[in-house]
Design a protein around this motif. Sequence first.
Motif, short mmCIF file in Angstrom:
data_model
loop_
_atom_site.label_atom_id
_atom_site.label_comp_id
_atom_site.label_asym_id
_atom_site.label_seq_id
_atom_site.Cartn_x
_atom_site.Cartn_y
_atom_site.Cartn_z
N UNK A 226 -26.32 -9.66 10.26
CA UNK A 226 -27.77 -9.55 10.28
C UNK A 226 -28.36 -9.99 8.94
N UNK A 227 -27.73 -9.59 7.85
CA UNK A 227 -28.24 -9.94 6.53
C UNK A 227 -28.07 -11.42 6.22
N UNK A 228 -27.19 -12.09 6.94
CA UNK A 228 -27.01 -13.53 6.73
C UNK A 228 -27.83 -14.34 7.73
N UNK A 229 -28.76 -13.65 8.45
CA UNK A 229 -29.65 -14.35 9.36
C UNK A 229 -29.05 -14.67 10.71
N UNK A 230 -27.94 -14.04 11.06
CA UNK A 230 -27.25 -14.32 12.34
C UNK A 230 -27.45 -13.13 13.28
N UNK A 231 -28.71 -12.93 13.66
CA UNK A 231 -29.07 -11.72 14.41
C UNK A 231 -28.40 -11.63 15.77
N UNK A 232 -28.29 -12.75 16.48
CA UNK A 232 -27.69 -12.70 17.82
C UNK A 232 -26.21 -12.32 17.74
N UNK A 233 -25.50 -12.84 16.72
CA UNK A 233 -24.11 -12.45 16.53
C UNK A 233 -24.02 -10.99 16.10
#
Length: 256
Positions: free
Chosen positions: A127-134
């Motif tokens: 989430x913190x790396x911008x990969x919300x769906x993962x």
Amino acid sequence: MGLAISYTNENHDSTAYRKLERWLAAKYPQIISPDDLSPESDLGFTDRHTLHEKVINLFIRAARLSPDGEHMDPDVQVGLGVLFYGAEEYDKAVDCFEAALASTECGTTNEPHQAHLLWNRLGATLANSGRSEEAIAAYEKALTLNPNFVRARYNLGVSCINIGVYPQAAQHLLGALSMHRVVEREGMQRVKEVMGDDPANSGIDDGDVERMVGMNQSTNLVETLRRVFGSMGRRDLSEKVESGMDIEQFRGEFDF
């Protein structure tokens, strides 16, 4: 390791690094002797950076002792992941947490009763790396392993906010609040068992118990839910959100 993770979550980086160094000295004294640990003293920015670099290099040395994927020490990978997370090197942290989950070697962080924590940690890093769906997929895995994991349910709601699916976010946040109420009730019962049910003997009454348990209530859940309802344009719902509210009033709107 648990202390290091908790200190990282609270942004006490230098204390987290020291805890990781001490963990390493206990498990891998051939890499760092317990006699060579960093002193417990206040650190400036430069000293914190130096300590971080020292500890991460020690963990890399530990990882090289068993580099094979199936037999690597998952706890070392988690320690590395925490260090990379603290430095905001999220892609490297993701690799470490995924390696720990993939390892079949027994470690405290990937044993069946602990794996949900590692999936949640992976989700937070994604989430913190911008990969919300993962991140959502990782949180759902954590909840599959532990359906009553309040933190993962809350994090799942936040990730839904990040991709703009507010009704699903509200559903997960309400689910987290519902779980939290169960934890509160269990906590109250446990306090009574420890202190004794007779106020005359224990010096504590039901009001005291409620206040003790209530101190653990997360205001983040309530505040985030109010913000979600606002983003949905549902002022009628946001006005109902307050600490101690009856969440059953939202059953007609959401399935949780």
